[in-house]
Design a protein around this motif. Structure first.
Motif, PDB file in Angstrom:
ATOM      1  N   LYS A 188      45.050  26.758  35.843  1.00  0.00           N
ATOM      2  CA  LYS A 188      45.502  28.085  35.658  1.00  0.00           C
ATOM      3  C   LYS A 188      46.568  28.075  34.451  1.00  0.00           C
ATOM      4  CE  LYS A 188      43.032  29.942  38.998  1.00  0.00           C
ATOM      5  NZ  LYS A 188      41.643  30.578  38.661  1.00  0.00           N
ATOM      6  N   GLU A 189      46.620  29.264  33.639  1.00  0.00           N
ATOM      7  CA  GLU A 189      47.616  29.100  32.642  1.00  0.00           C
ATOM      8  C   GLU A 189      49.004  29.556  33.251  1.00  0.00           C
ATOM      9  OE1 GLU A 189      47.667  28.568  28.949  1.00  0.00           O
ATOM     10  OE2 GLU A 189      46.084  27.391  30.099  1.00  0.00           O
ATOM     11  N   GLN A 190      49.992  29.202  32.671  1.00  0.00           N
ATOM     12  CA  GLN A 190      51.209  29.983  33.117  1.00  0.00           C
ATOM     13  C   GLN A 190      51.276  31.294  33.037  1.00  0.00           C
ATOM     14  OE1 GLN A 190      54.178  27.516  30.808  1.00  0.00           O
ATOM     15  NE2 GLN A 190      55.008  26.572  32.570  1.00  0.00           N
ATOM     16  N   HIS A 191      52.187  31.981  33.564  1.00  0.00           N
ATOM     17  CA  HIS A 191      52.179  33.404  33.588  1.00  0.00           C
ATOM     18  C   HIS A 191      52.908  34.062  32.391  1.00  0.00           C
ATOM     19  CE1 HIS A 191      51.886  37.299  35.423  1.00  0.00           C
ATOM     20  NE2 HIS A 191      50.973  36.983  36.167  1.00  0.00           N
ATOM     21  N   TYR A 192      52.718  33.679  31.286  1.00  0.00           N
ATOM     22  CA  TYR A 192      52.964  34.162  30.247  1.00  0.00           C
ATOM     23  C   TYR A 192      52.790  35.513  29.832  1.00  0.00           C
ATOM     24  CZ  TYR A 192      48.958  31.422  28.449  1.00  0.00           C
ATOM     25  OH  TYR A 192      47.988  31.030  28.005  1.00  0.00           O
ATOM     26  N   PRO A 193      53.507  36.165  28.771  1.00  0.00           N
ATOM     27  CA  PRO A 193      53.125  37.598  28.624  1.00  0.00           C
ATOM     28  C   PRO A 193      51.555  37.480  27.755  1.00  0.00           C
ATOM     29  CG  PRO A 193      55.271  37.193  28.075  1.00  0.00           C
ATOM     30  CD  PRO A 193      54.945  36.034  28.391  1.00  0.00           C
ATOM     31  N   MET A 194      50.861  38.325  27.714  1.00  0.00           N
ATOM     32  CA  MET A 194      49.814  38.416  27.040  1.00  0.00           C
ATOM     33  C   MET A 194      49.264  40.085  26.507  1.00  0.00           C
ATOM     34  SD  MET A 194      46.798  36.340  29.208  1.00  0.00           S
ATOM     35  CE  MET A 194      45.708  36.696  28.126  1.00  0.00           C
ATOM     36  N   VAL A 195      48.646  39.794  25.336  1.00  0.00           N
ATOM     37  CA  VAL A 195      48.143  41.049  24.692  1.00  0.00           C
ATOM     38  C   VAL A 195      46.655  40.819  24.500  1.00  0.00           C
ATOM     39  CG1 VAL A 195      48.132  42.818  22.613  1.00  0.00           C
ATOM     40  CG2 VAL A 195      50.269  41.923  23.812  1.00  0.00           C
ATOM     41  N   VAL A 196      45.888  41.734  24.727  1.00  0.00           N
ATOM     42  CA  VAL A 196      44.417  41.791  24.653  1.00  0.00           C
ATOM     43  C   VAL A 196      44.041  42.671  23.540  1.00  0.00           C
ATOM     44  CG1 VAL A 196      41.977  41.817  25.453  1.00  0.00           C
ATOM     45  CG2 VAL A 196      43.836  40.786  26.692  1.00  0.00           C
ATOM     46  N   LEU A 197      43.316  42.488  22.583  1.00  0.00           N
ATOM     47  CA  LEU A 197      42.979  43.320  21.609  1.00  0.00           C
ATOM     48  C   LEU A 197      41.426  43.566  21.575  1.00  0.00           C
ATOM     49  CD1 LEU A 197      44.595  41.851  18.116  1.00  0.00           C
ATOM     50  CD2 LEU A 197      45.194  43.855  19.587  1.00  0.00           C
ATOM     51  N   ILE A 198      41.275  45.034  21.825  1.00  0.00           N
ATOM     52  CA  ILE A 198      40.032  45.428  21.891  1.00  0.00           C
ATOM     53  C   ILE A 198      39.756  46.746  20.800  1.00  0.00           C
ATOM     54  CG2 ILE A 198      39.609  44.841  24.141  1.00  0.00           C
ATOM     55  CD1 ILE A 198      40.008  47.841  24.767  1.00  0.00           C
ATOM     56  N   ASN A 199      38.469  47.050  20.621  1.00  0.00           N
ATOM     57  CA  ASN A 199      37.745  47.832  19.699  1.00  0.00           C
ATOM     58  C   ASN A 199      36.617  48.378  19.935  1.00  0.00           C
ATOM     59  OD1 ASN A 199      36.341  46.083  18.438  1.00  0.00           O
ATOM     60  ND2 ASN A 199      37.250  46.098  16.330  1.00  0.00           N
ATOM     61  N   SER A 200      36.260  49.446  19.282  1.00  0.00           N
ATOM     62  CA  SER A 200      34.622  50.023  19.556  1.00  0.00           C
ATOM     63  C   SER A 200      33.691  48.801  19.531  1.00  0.00           C
ATOM     64  CB  SER A 200      34.351  51.157  18.385  1.00  0.00           C
ATOM     65  OG  SER A 200      34.402  50.587  17.104  1.00  0.00           O
ATOM     66  N   GLY A 201      33.895  47.708  18.850  1.00  0.00           N
ATOM     67  CA  GLY A 201      32.579  46.631  18.877  1.00  0.00           C
ATOM     68  C   GLY A 201      32.913  45.972  20.028  1.00  0.00           C
TER      69      GLY A 201
END
Length: 444
Positions: free
Chosen positions: A285-298
């Motif tokens: 498992k990855e360490q519990h660092y901050p994450m941002v997930v980028l999404i769009n209409s595709g």
């Protein structure tokens, strides 16, 4: 007139087909009788039409072609994602999941009866030509797409490397359709790309969920950790224009960031086998660092599963625009003649019970992509205190040594990153997150 050998063969062939049709009808009679007379009457109607066409159509027709056409029509009446794959198409589909095929590099669907681009695949002829998510494909060469199935459309757009195809595109903002003549290429879809954006901050881009996506992600994360002293301070996971792919790979990707035993996704359908739950298993498992997930209409299907699970478990902030909204599961069923059936068998739900079908994932932070100039103004354009006449220097250890080289963050030198407003916002959010943790809270 039918006394010749050829005539006898035709007569015998029609008789055999008629007998086969009757046999098929008798075979389904018992099953349909238990479900009510209407089902049997419908099957009887189909066999009657097949027999009449075989006997009376102006030209001799291929039985298999008729059967394939009937199956196509039946499946296209269900939903845009169920389809029949003849042997050649089924073979190509299995190649697709391995990430290599000849074509343009477009993921498509039927939306409101119109052939529509879900997303172009990065570094492909379609992507380089400027095809965008949401584009409507009105014509492929001289053939209108109105009555084409997805399978037929894919077949028309694929072909050997170097051959050309012209597609007519309509999108919002255009006065009339625009034609693109594209040269087909071998589409080598690289599932995972990655880079270090700044000290401690990594970036991973998943273009499509294929057989080796989880393995490639594992290698990417290890490399990013090694480049940043063994640990990451934050990560941007880019799922924009990711049309999806294999469900098991979406689950495995999510497992890297979700604690063991937590629900990732579950499916519900009519059959027992279509009701499944996928939970995070043991493993690295990855360490519990901050994450941002980028999404769009595709972003569709498997990418929505990942974004939805990370959002529900408060493991990442989802940023960008509303995703595509494909919340159905297709099962690939091999058939006896090496053809295949792609059938919608279930809907999937995020851990909190949200159905994404026709809704999509709503970002925590809505951020439209804005076109930015990739170049920055030169430092000489700005005046600082040190440039003013008679300015005074600060004595002591804090005096700045202007001759000492200052390390430029990787993202500052990356032209592609500098022009990506959403990615820059994501990086700023991660840095702000880190800074806010250091701010002292007021005493109670």
């Amino acid at each position: 007139m039918f006394r010749s050998g050829k005539g006898r063969k035709i007569t015998i062939f029609i008789t055999v087909v008629s007998a086969l049709v009757i046999f098929i009808g008798m075979g389904v009679q018992r099953r349909c009788a238990a479900q009510g007379g209407n089902d049997y009457e419908s099957i009887e109607l189909f066999t009657d039409v097949l027999s009449i066409v075989k006997k009376s159509y102006v030209e001799e027709v291929d039985t298999k072609k008729l059967i394939y056409g009937a199956i196509n029509g039946m499946l296209s009446s269900l939903d845009p994602h169920s389809s029949f794959m003849p042997p050649e198409t089924y073979k190509e589909m299995k190649i697709d999941t391995k990430g290599s095929f000849g074509g343009l590099g477009i993921e498509i669907t039927i939306k409101d009866g119109i052939l529509t681009v879900i997303s172009p695949i990065e570094d492909t002829p379609a992507f380089k030509a400027g095809i965008k998510a949401g584009d409507q494909i009105l014509k492929i060469d001289d053939k209108f797409t109105k009555d084409l199935t997805i399978t037929d459309a894919v077949k028309r757009m694929r072909g050997p490397k170097g051959s050309k195809v012209t597609i007519s595109i309509f999108r919002e903002g255009l006065d009339k359709p625009k034609e693109y003549t594209l040269e087909r290429d071998i589409i080598q879809v690289k599932s995972v790309k990655f880079k270090t954006l700044d000290d401690g901050y990594g970036y991973v881009r998943i273009a499509q969920f294929q057989e080796k996506t989880d393995d490639d992600l594992d290698k990417a994360l290890k490399t990013l950790r090694d480049e940043n002293g063994g640990n990451l301070r934050g990560l941007v996971l880019d799922l924009r224009n990711d049309p999806g792919g294999l469900l098991d790979q979406a689950v495995r990707v999510t497992e890297h960031f979700i604690d063991e035993g937590k629900l990732i996704v579950y499916t519900e359908g009519r059959e027992k086998d279509s009701k499944m739950k996928f939970t995070s298993r043991k493993g690295g498992k990855e360490q519990h660092y901050p994450m941002v997930v980028l999404i769009n209409s595709g972003s569709a299907s498997a990418s929505e599963i990942v974004a939805g699970a990370l959002q529900d478990h408060k493991r990442a902030v989802v940023m960008g625009t509303q995703s595509f909204g494909k919340g159905s599961v297709q099962t690939i069923i091999p058939l006896s003649d090496n053809s295949g059936l792609r059938l919608t068998t279930a809907r999937y739900f995020t851990p909190s019970g949200r159905s994404i079908q026709a809704k999509g994932i709503t970002p925590d932070i809505v951020a439209e992509r804005v076109e930015l100039a990739a170049t920055e103004k030169k430092e000489g354009m700005h005046i600082r205190e040190k440039d003013l006449e008679n300015h005074f220097e600060v004595e002591g250890k804090e005096k700045v040594d202007e001759k000492k080289p200052v390390k430029t963050p990787a993202y500052k030198a990356d032209e592609q990153v500098k022009a990506d407003s959403q990615l820059l916002r994501a990086l700023d959010l991660l840095k702000g997150w880190e800074i806010l943790k250091t701010i002292d809270k007021p005493a109670a």
